[in-house]
Design a protein around this motif. Structure first.
Motif, PDB file in Angstrom:
ATOM      1  N   GLN A 190       0.845  -1.193   0.000  1.00 54.47           N
ATOM      2  CA  GLN A 190       0.000   0.000   0.000  1.00 54.47           C
ATOM      3  C   GLN A 190       0.883   1.247   0.000  1.00 54.47           C
ATOM      4  O   GLN A 190       1.606   1.498   0.968  1.00 54.47           O
ATOM      5  CB  GLN A 190      -0.926  -0.038   1.222  1.00 54.47           C
ATOM      6  CG  GLN A 190      -1.786  -1.313   1.190  1.00 54.47           C
ATOM      7  CD  GLN A 190      -2.539  -1.567   2.487  1.00 54.47           C
ATOM      8  OE1 GLN A 190      -3.511  -0.896   2.789  1.00 54.47           O
ATOM      9  NE2 GLN A 190      -2.100  -2.548   3.244  1.00 54.47           N
TER      10      GLN A 190
ATOM     11  N   THR B 225     -11.707   1.535   1.381  1.00 54.27           N
ATOM     12  CA  THR B 225     -10.877   0.867   2.405  1.00 54.27           C
ATOM     13  C   THR B 225     -10.348   1.924   3.365  1.00 54.27           C
ATOM     14  O   THR B 225     -10.260   1.702   4.567  1.00 54.27           O
ATOM     15  CB  THR B 225      -9.706   0.089   1.742  1.00 54.27           C
ATOM     16  OG1 THR B 225     -10.249  -0.916   0.893  1.00 54.27           O
ATOM     17  CG2 THR B 225      -8.817  -0.582   2.790  1.00 54.27           C
ATOM     18  N   TYR B 226      -9.986   3.086   2.802  1.00 54.43           N
ATOM     19  CA  TYR B 226      -9.508   4.212   3.620  1.00 54.43           C
ATOM     20  C   TYR B 226     -10.354   5.444   3.338  1.00 54.43           C
ATOM     21  O   TYR B 226     -10.850   5.619   2.219  1.00 54.43           O
ATOM     22  CB  TYR B 226      -8.023   4.493   3.317  1.00 54.43           C
ATOM     23  CG  TYR B 226      -7.162   3.296   3.634  1.00 54.43           C
ATOM     24  CD1 TYR B 226      -6.943   2.899   4.955  1.00 54.43           C
ATOM     25  CD2 TYR B 226      -6.598   2.527   2.612  1.00 54.43           C
ATOM     26  CE1 TYR B 226      -6.184   1.778   5.255  1.00 54.43           C
ATOM     27  CE2 TYR B 226      -5.840   1.398   2.900  1.00 54.43           C
ATOM     28  CZ  TYR B 226      -5.641   1.034   4.230  1.00 54.43           C
ATOM     29  OH  TYR B 226      -4.902  -0.085   4.530  1.00 54.43           O
ATOM     30  N   GLU B 227     -10.487   6.280   4.342  1.00 55.64           N
ATOM     31  CA  GLU B 227     -11.275   7.508   4.198  1.00 55.64           C
ATOM     32  C   GLU B 227     -10.744   8.340   3.032  1.00 55.64           C
ATOM     33  O   GLU B 227      -9.528   8.525   2.899  1.00 55.64           O
ATOM     34  CB  GLU B 227     -11.195   8.316   5.500  1.00 55.64           C
ATOM     35  CG  GLU B 227     -12.300   9.335   5.616  1.00 55.64           C
ATOM     36  CD  GLU B 227     -12.435   9.886   7.034  1.00 55.64           C
ATOM     37  OE1 GLU B 227     -12.419  11.120   7.166  1.00 55.64           O
ATOM     38  OE2 GLU B 227     -12.546   9.084   7.978  1.00 55.64           O
TER      39      GLU B 227
ATOM     40  N   ARG C 186      -5.135   3.879   8.170  1.00 53.08           N
ATOM     41  CA  ARG C 186      -6.468   4.379   8.572  1.00 53.08           C
ATOM     42  C   ARG C 186      -6.308   5.683   9.354  1.00 53.08           C
ATOM     43  O   ARG C 186      -7.027   6.653   9.128  1.00 53.08           O
ATOM     44  CB  ARG C 186      -7.198   3.343   9.438  1.00 53.08           C
ATOM     45  CG  ARG C 186      -7.785   2.190   8.650  1.00 53.08           C
ATOM     46  CD  ARG C 186      -9.084   1.666   9.263  1.00 53.08           C
ATOM     47  NE  ARG C 186      -8.977   1.476  10.707  1.00 53.08           N
ATOM     48  CZ  ARG C 186      -8.648   0.331  11.302  1.00 53.08           C
ATOM     49  NH1 ARG C 186      -8.377  -0.734  10.578  1.00 53.08           N
ATOM     50  NH2 ARG C 186      -8.589   0.252  12.608  1.00 53.08           N
TER      51      ARG C 186
ATOM     52  N   LEU D 145      -5.035  -5.448   4.593  1.00 49.47           N
ATOM     53  CA  LEU D 145      -5.905  -4.326   4.198  1.00 49.47           C
ATOM     54  C   LEU D 145      -6.490  -3.659   5.430  1.00 49.47           C
ATOM     55  O   LEU D 145      -6.837  -4.334   6.407  1.00 49.47           O
ATOM     56  CB  LEU D 145      -7.063  -4.828   3.334  1.00 49.47           C
ATOM     57  CG  LEU D 145      -6.845  -4.905   1.832  1.00 49.47           C
ATOM     58  CD1 LEU D 145      -8.158  -5.231   1.156  1.00 49.47           C
ATOM     59  CD2 LEU D 145      -6.285  -3.596   1.276  1.00 49.47           C
ATOM     60  N   GLY D 146      -6.627  -2.343   5.374  1.00 50.65           N
ATOM     61  CA  GLY D 146      -7.215  -1.616   6.498  1.00 50.65           C
ATOM     62  C   GLY D 146      -6.268  -1.494   7.679  1.00 50.65           C
ATOM     63  O   GLY D 146      -6.690  -1.366   8.817  1.00 50.65           O
TER      64      GLY D 146
END
Length: 319
Positions: free
Chosen positions: A123, A239-241, A205, A199-200
């Motif tokens: 990521q 997945t992310y803001e 985050r 993920l996440g």
């Protein structure tokens, strides 16, 4: 400062060198679980595993060791200073090959496989104000690539080579753990971070709720250039803001690895109890949701431990 290495007693080597079989299970069995930094995914899963093994393996004393993750874990296993470890697939492959640039002194010939567990997604996240939207945009910018010779940093090297980039193309390279990389971006002292995690992951985050971000794609053609054990995957939108669309990237499988001097019975129990207690692992971290016995042998870079092999034979996964 980044080295939160816990001290531990290598009583395991002694217990194992006695070569005690199942018949004398009353003997003390020492299981040291090698994980990663306390803010990552390996550590909470390792804590859960040590509890599972402590309860399920008769006479076992278990301990969790926080480490610098994959590379250090594999070197410790080879030295008999741990019984089971979390590691990234490409690090395991490089360890078996004895790749010195990756941080291995030579071929680690004692490594044995327990199970493929869940994938790490690579990521790459940049602050929106940095203007970084593609890998090429990283030229001249500052990027944190993870601790030196960590599993994450080995992933960064592979991605860069496939994209035709070098570290020298960057304005600045930082070798920092996830949480510290995020703090620097928040303080406008760093443009981007590359993190290899489930993920996440909490660190990203946290970043996404603090500053507007861009999630940078690793195109499928670049992933194909690297080849196994890398796979082309998608980070789903949301997945992310602030992440409004799906983003292509690479994933690398994580593995649980042991060593040849661990008894067959202990290897068998460690494998069996892993799959019989997936709910407890998922409660410890959501990344464990994707652990699937049907995929336990996928891409395994080293020979299976005989105890693990016995379990998979019982389950019909190995002929």
């Amino acid at each position: 400062m980044h080295n939160f290495r816990t001290k531990f007693i290598a009583a395991g080597a002694l217990a194992l060198s006695l070569g005690l079989g199942a018949a004398s299970a009353k003997a003390q069995e020492f299981i040291n679980v090698l994980t990663g930094g306390t803010s990552g995914v390996y550590y909470p899963l390792g804590v859960a595993l040590s509890e599972i093994y402590g309860k399920g393996i008769e006479g076992a004393r278990t301990q969790v060791q926080a480490t610098k993750a994959s590379v250090e874990n594999l070197n410790l296993l080879q030295q008999g200073k741990g019984e089971i470890a979390f590691a990234l697939g490409d690090a395991v492959k490089l360890a078996a090959e004895g790749n010195t640039e990756a941080g291995f002194p030579g071929k680690l010939d004692k490594l044995r496989g327990v199970a493929a567990i869940y994938p790490n997604y690579i990521q790459i996240v940049a602050s929106k104000e940095s203007g970084i939207k593609t890998l090429a945009d990283l030229k001249g910018k500052s990027l944190s690539v993870g601790a030196p010779a960590s599993g994450t940093e080995l992933n960064a090297r592979a991605i860069f080579a496939a994209a035709g980039l070098k570290y020298e193309d960057l304005g600045r390279v930082e070798y920092l753990p996830f949480a510290e990389s995020v703090e620097l971006i928040k303080n406008r002292q760093l443009d981007a971070t590359l993190q290899s995690a489930g993920l996440g992951v909490a660190s990203i985050r946290d970043l996404a709720t603090s500053v507007p971000i861009n999630v940078v794609a690793v195109p499928a053609q670049d992933v194909a250039k690297i080849g196994s054990p890398y796979l082309s995957v998608t980070i789903p939108k949301g997945t992310y803001e602030g992440q409004t669309e799906d983003v292509a990237t690479a994933a690398v499988g994580n593995f649980l690895i042991t060593h040849a001097d661990v008894s067959d019975e202990t290897g068998y129990q460690m494998t069996k109890l892993l799959f019989e207690n997936l709910d407890q692992l998922t409660a410890a971290h959501a990344a464990a949701k994707t652990i699937d016995m049907a995929k336990a042998l996928d891409g395994m870079p080293v020979p299976l431990h005989p105890g693990a092999e016995r379990y998979y034979k019982e389950k019909g996964l190995v002929k």
